[in-house]
Scaffold this motif. Structure first.
Motif, PDB file in Angstrom:
ATOM      1  N   THR A   1      38.734  70.889  22.723  1.00 45.17           N
ATOM      2  CA  THR A   1      37.974  71.680  21.751  1.00 45.17           C
ATOM      3  C   THR A   1      36.954  70.817  21.025  1.00 45.17           C
ATOM      4  O   THR A   1      35.796  71.209  20.861  1.00 45.17           O
ATOM      5  CB  THR A   1      38.933  72.353  20.747  1.00 45.17           C
TER       6      THR A   1
ATOM      7  N   SER B   1      46.500  67.033  20.597  1.00 44.20           N
ATOM      8  CA  SER B   1      46.931  67.637  21.856  1.00 44.20           C
ATOM      9  C   SER B   1      45.750  67.641  22.828  1.00 44.20           C
ATOM     10  O   SER B   1      44.601  67.402  22.429  1.00 44.20           O
ATOM     11  CB  SER B   1      47.402  69.066  21.611  1.00 44.20           C
ATOM     12  N   SER B   2      46.012  67.945  24.081  1.00 45.14           N
ATOM     13  CA  SER B   2      44.913  68.065  25.045  1.00 45.14           C
ATOM     14  C   SER B   2      43.978  69.207  24.635  1.00 45.14           C
ATOM     15  O   SER B   2      42.768  69.126  24.843  1.00 45.14           O
ATOM     16  CB  SER B   2      45.452  68.262  26.458  1.00 45.14           C
ATOM     17  N   THR B   3      44.529  70.259  24.014  1.00 46.17           N
ATOM     18  CA  THR B   3      43.698  71.358  23.507  1.00 46.17           C
ATOM     19  C   THR B   3      42.777  70.855  22.404  1.00 46.17           C
ATOM     20  O   THR B   3      41.583  71.172  22.391  1.00 46.17           O
ATOM     21  CB  THR B   3      44.585  72.512  22.983  1.00 46.17           C
ATOM     22  N   ASP B   4      43.319  70.059  21.469  1.00 47.41           N
ATOM     23  CA  ASP B   4      42.495  69.490  20.397  1.00 47.41           C
ATOM     24  C   ASP B   4      41.344  68.675  20.983  1.00 47.41           C
ATOM     25  O   ASP B   4      40.173  68.865  20.608  1.00 47.41           O
ATOM     26  CB  ASP B   4      43.322  68.565  19.497  1.00 47.41           C
TER      27      ASP B   4
ATOM     28  N   PHE C   1      49.235  76.869  16.769  1.00 48.50           N
ATOM     29  CA  PHE C   1      47.845  77.177  17.094  1.00 48.50           C
ATOM     30  C   PHE C   1      47.106  77.590  15.830  1.00 48.50           C
ATOM     31  O   PHE C   1      47.666  78.261  14.969  1.00 48.50           O
ATOM     32  CB  PHE C   1      47.785  78.329  18.109  1.00 48.50           C
TER      33      PHE C   1
END
Length: 153
Positions: free
Chosen positions: A116, A110-113, A70
């Motif tokens: 965001t 990633s799905s977070t990337d 992270f």
């Protein structure tokens, strides 16, 4: 040490060129051992019609939150790097996008990337996204709401 630029292209033939000095600084932040934290910064360069050229980056520093899987780029030094480059170049150099590392050989977002970038990287112009892996660099452009991976030339 890399001595040549790294070039990517999109399906329309528009190029993204990353100059050697920026590549070398990006590669310095690869997560090569098991204790390396993710790193992040901004990409600084110029727009040449439909083409983008990256000359410089901001690097991790005070205020950033970093762990193995992270990173949150929070330090004010990132904006200061953009402001300084803009002023020194009489407006030619500007913020072009974001970079960060992943602890994998062939990185992918990633799905977070993806979430965001879609929420926070809002611009009228196309923006650059780079993920620096241990062996390869993943590159894409964000055009409106769409994230378009680029092919290495």
């Amino acid at each position: 040490m890399v001595n040549t630029e790294l070039t990517f292209k999109d399906s329309f033939g528009s190029l993204l060129v990353v100059m050697p000095s920026a590549i070398n600084r990006l590669l310095d932040h690869r997560q090569l051992d098991s204790s390396s934290n993710e790193a992040a910064g901004v990409l600084i360069g110029e727009r040449r019609g439909s083409h983008l050229v990256i000359y410089d980056i901001s690097e991790p520093g005070k205020g950033d939150i970093r762990s193995r899987y992270f990173v949150d780029r929070r330090g004010p030094h990132h904006q200061a790097a953009v402001d300084d480059a803009f002023a020194r170049s009489s407006g030619r150099l500007q913020y072009l996008g974001e970079w960060h590392t992943h602890p994998e050989d062939q990185p992918s977002p990633s799905s977070t990337d993806l979430g965001t970038w879609r929420r926070h990287l809002v611009a009228q112009e196309q923006m650059v996204l780079l993920i620096i892996g241990r062996k390869q660099i993943w590159a894409a452009k964000k055009v409106a709401e769409k994230i378009v991976p680029l092919l290495k030339v």
